[in-house]
Design an enzyme around this catalytic site. Sequence first.
Site, PDB file in Angstrom:
ATOM      1  N   VAL A  24       0.739  -1.265  -0.095  1.00 38.56           N
ATOM      2  CA  VAL A  24       0.110  -0.145   0.180  1.00 38.56           C
ATOM      3  C   VAL A  24       0.904   1.184   0.054  1.00 38.56           C
ATOM      4  CG1 VAL A  24      -1.715   1.462   1.356  1.00 38.56           C
ATOM      5  CG2 VAL A  24      -1.859  -1.250   1.021  1.00 38.56           C
ATOM      6  N   THR A 125       3.700 -18.139   3.600  1.00 40.00           N
ATOM      7  CA  THR A 125       3.338 -19.272   4.383  1.00 40.00           C
ATOM      8  C   THR A 125       4.309 -19.607   5.449  1.00 40.00           C
ATOM      9  OG1 THR A 125       3.054 -21.619   3.980  1.00 40.00           O
ATOM     10  CG2 THR A 125       4.472 -20.277   2.368  1.00 40.00           C
ATOM     11  N   ASP A 127       4.964 -22.556   6.034  1.00 44.27           N
ATOM     12  CA  ASP A 127       5.801 -23.894   5.606  1.00 44.27           C
ATOM     13  C   ASP A 127       7.077 -23.855   4.868  1.00 44.27           C
ATOM     14  OD1 ASP A 127       3.413 -25.125   6.564  1.00 44.27           O
ATOM     15  OD2 ASP A 127       2.333 -24.809   4.579  1.00 44.27           O
ATOM     16  N   ALA A 186      16.980 -31.558  19.244  1.00 43.25           N
ATOM     17  CA  ALA A 186      16.192 -32.988  19.279  1.00 43.25           C
ATOM     18  C   ALA A 186      16.800 -34.234  18.901  1.00 43.25           C
ATOM     19  CB  ALA A 186      14.921 -32.768  18.297  1.00 43.25           C
ATOM     20  N   LYS A 213      20.684 -41.504  29.788  1.00 39.94           N
ATOM     21  CA  LYS A 213      19.980 -40.255  29.431  1.00 39.94           C
ATOM     22  C   LYS A 213      18.402 -40.436  29.969  1.00 39.94           C
ATOM     23  CE  LYS A 213      18.942 -37.941  24.786  1.00 39.94           C
ATOM     24  NZ  LYS A 213      19.591 -36.828  25.458  1.00 39.94           N
ATOM     25  N   LYS A 214      18.192 -39.341  30.535  1.00 40.17           N
ATOM     26  CA  LYS A 214      16.937 -39.044  31.268  1.00 40.17           C
ATOM     27  C   LYS A 214      15.663 -39.044  30.364  1.00 40.17           C
ATOM     28  CE  LYS A 214      18.859 -40.310  35.149  1.00 40.17           C
ATOM     29  NZ  LYS A 214      18.698 -41.458  35.873  1.00 40.17           N
ATOM     30  N   ARG A 243       5.256 -39.135  25.747  1.00 41.66           N
ATOM     31  CA  ARG A 243       3.905 -38.412  25.668  1.00 41.66           C
ATOM     32  C   ARG A 243       4.073 -37.565  24.297  1.00 41.66           C
ATOM     33  NH1 ARG A 243       2.655 -40.803  29.441  1.00 41.66           N
ATOM     34  NH2 ARG A 243       2.256 -40.114  31.470  1.00 41.66           N
TER      35      ARG A 243
END
Length: 319
Positions: A24, A125, A127, A186, A213-214, A243
């Site tokens: 704009v 996006t 993604d 991760a 490793k916990k 979980r």
Amino acid sequence: MKRIGVLTSGGDSPGMNAAIRAVVRKAIYHNLEVYGVYNGYAGLISGNIEKLEIGSVGDIIHRGGTMLYTARCEEFKTLEGQKKGIEQLNKFGIEALVVIGGDGSFQGAKKLTEHGFPCIGVPGTIDNDIPGTDFTIGFDTALNTIIEAIDKIRDTATSHERTYVIEVMGRDAGDLALWSGLADGAETILIPEENYDMKDIVARLERGHARGKKHSIIVVAEGVGSGIDIGRVIQEETSLETRVTVLGHIQRGGTPTAFDRVLASRLGAKAVELLLDGYAGKMVGIEKNELVFHDIDEALAKEHTLDQDLYQLSKELSI
């Protein structure tokens, strides 16, 4: 050219408002009138179009979502729907259109251009799955939302000595999973671009558990499959308390990051420049921090590619 339009389509992404603002104000700077099309291609067909002034886009650069709203529109996929849209554009005297969205939005822009109505696409996006640009508007914000969530989940995973499977968005692209998984350390990252072996995942978890490793974090891109199903298999195979968290649409909202605000501003302004220079049927993007543009046809024909170096790095660092 005296008058252009701007619309947002498909899934919303943080930074769309910054892109609208850039379109704009860049257009008005060059003495063009700008009209906003509300509710995407559905609003285009119905004529939900209003003139936008400088003040219309004030105080929106920091807001997530899109002030023009967005909607899916099956009718616009038809020739009749496309002709209705062009009739509305002609009715308002709009000579060209900036379309902010993902590949579905670009398909619409491509069809309009084929019918002789100039369009420029701006990739918006979360993604990050549009070829022809290193980053899409909204990806960085969604990524940081995911990272913040995983940081908090890791605290609980550590306290309860659990394995957590976290499902993130991305459709058929694994960028959000890869970048967030690498940023959050991760142990395993599952993406649709790479095959995975559940036996390898189980063996990795068991080796980690054996050395004391916990907890473990596993990031799953939605294009791979259900995080819930993957979590169930892991618990059955390892007997480790597992979980699952599906982050869902929380990834779409929120205040855009500085990166997304600047990216959106640059891409929105570039789209107007292309229209002023007589281009049509193009998309703007950023590659190696340089603004670029490509044929929309070319972008739609190519397959999204993942950064394989990042993927390899994530595997090497999660041993």
